[in-house]
Design a protein around this motif. Sequence first.
Motif, mmCIF file in Angstrom:
data_model
loop_
_atom_site.group_PDB
_atom_site.id
_atom_site.type_symbol
_atom_site.label_atom_id
_atom_site.label_comp_id
_atom_site.label_asym_id
_atom_site.label_seq_id
_atom_site.Cartn_x
_atom_site.Cartn_y
_atom_site.Cartn_z
ATOM 1 N N ARG A 115 0.818 -1.221 0.000
ATOM 2 C CA ARG A 115 0.000 0.000 0.000
ATOM 3 C C ARG A 115 0.851 1.270 0.000
ATOM 4 N N SER A 116 2.112 1.166 -0.289
ATOM 5 C CA SER A 116 2.992 2.352 -0.268
ATOM 6 C C SER A 116 2.711 3.298 -1.430
ATOM 7 N N HIS A 117 1.985 2.842 -2.448
ATOM 8 C CA HIS A 117 1.697 3.685 -3.613
ATOM 9 C C HIS A 117 0.258 4.204 -3.614
ATOM 10 N N GLU A 118 -0.415 4.148 -2.459
ATOM 11 C CA GLU A 118 -1.824 4.570 -2.414
ATOM 12 C C GLU A 118 -2.011 6.037 -2.772
ATOM 13 N N GLN A 119 -1.113 6.902 -2.285
ATOM 14 C CA GLN A 119 -1.254 8.335 -2.593
ATOM 15 C C GLN A 119 -1.066 8.586 -4.084
ATOM 16 N N ALA A 120 -0.103 7.907 -4.690
ATOM 17 C CA ALA A 120 0.107 8.070 -6.127
ATOM 18 C C ALA A 120 -1.112 7.575 -6.901
ATOM 19 N N LEU A 121 -1.690 6.466 -6.468
ATOM 20 C CA LEU A 121 -2.884 5.933 -7.115
ATOM 21 C C LEU A 121 -4.044 6.918 -6.998
ATOM 22 N N GLN A 122 -4.208 7.501 -5.821
ATOM 23 C CA GLN A 122 -5.286 8.480 -5.616
ATOM 24 C C GLN A 122 -5.090 9.697 -6.520
ATOM 25 N N ALA A 123 -3.836 10.174 -6.643
ATOM 26 C CA ALA A 123 -3.545 11.329 -7.511
ATOM 27 C C ALA A 123 -3.851 10.999 -8.966
ATOM 28 N N VAL A 124 -3.535 9.790 -9.399
ATOM 29 C CA VAL A 124 -3.815 9.364 -10.778
ATOM 30 C C VAL A 124 -5.318 9.316 -11.026
ATOM 31 N N ILE A 125 -6.072 8.778 -10.097
ATOM 32 C CA ILE A 125 -7.538 8.691 -10.250
ATOM 33 C C ILE A 125 -8.152 10.093 -10.317
ATOM 34 N N GLU A 126 -7.701 10.998 -9.426
ATOM 35 C CA GLU A 126 -8.225 12.381 -9.440
ATOM 36 C C GLU A 126 -7.875 13.083 -10.745
ATOM 37 N N ALA A 127 -6.646 12.909 -11.219
ATOM 38 C CA ALA A 127 -6.227 13.554 -12.464
ATOM 39 C C ALA A 127 -7.053 13.033 -13.638
ATOM 40 N N TYR A 128 -7.258 11.728 -13.704
ATOM 41 C CA TYR A 128 -8.039 11.148 -14.802
ATOM 42 C C TYR A 128 -9.481 11.627 -14.754
ATOM 43 N N THR A 129 -10.064 11.659 -13.569
ATOM 44 C CA THR A 129 -11.447 12.114 -13.414
ATOM 45 C C THR A 129 -11.592 13.558 -13.889
ATOM 46 N N ARG A 130 -10.621 14.385 -13.548
ATOM 47 C CA ARG A 130 -10.661 15.794 -13.965
ATOM 48 C C ARG A 130 -10.549 15.911 -15.487
#
Length: 195
Positions: free
Chosen positions: A172-187
């Motif tokens: 789970r060390s990449h959770e923040q990066a995953l969240q940033a990717v999801i937010e960027a894609y959604t935008r």
Amino acid sequence: MADGRPRETRFHGRVPGARTCSVPGCHQPGEFRAPADDGPRNGFDGPGAWRWMCLDHVRQFNAGYNFFNGMSAEEISEQQRPYAGWERETRAFAGVGTNPRWADFVDPLDAIQARYRVERPAERKDGKPLSDGDRRALKVLGLEPDADRRALRQRYADLVRRYHPDRNGGDRSHEQALQAVIEAYTRLRGAPAFA
């Protein structure tokens, strides 16, 4: 004041000094400027003649002041024109070639900020607009401004596979990066540039 009230100190135009009111018989401080009746008016040769009055007398003067007093009908008409004073040609600014041209900017406020900007952000070749938030989202995904909707979906799928805990053995060390990717894609999915 003579009636025992404390003197107000906050009035626009008050200039404290050692002058007395110019009205005969008044001994209050002359702290407010008013045009002299007999002196020249403001004009090309500089400011007109002034006299100094106390607050009560300058209020009385302002109540009866008429800017057009002594002018002919033609002079009054000239003063009341909407474009009075705009006929004169202005001098060119020094260093005309050093500042950016207004045509180089979509938003005029960008021209003001251009002097302090290191580089102008890249534009899309198709002319579709990108906001600052869209540019940040593209940077998160590692895409160029000219990316299309297909490239956006492909990059999103690659990054989700890379950062998702199910693909990393539960890491789970990449959770923040995953969240940033999801937010960027959604935008970007709803942005006008990718519609």
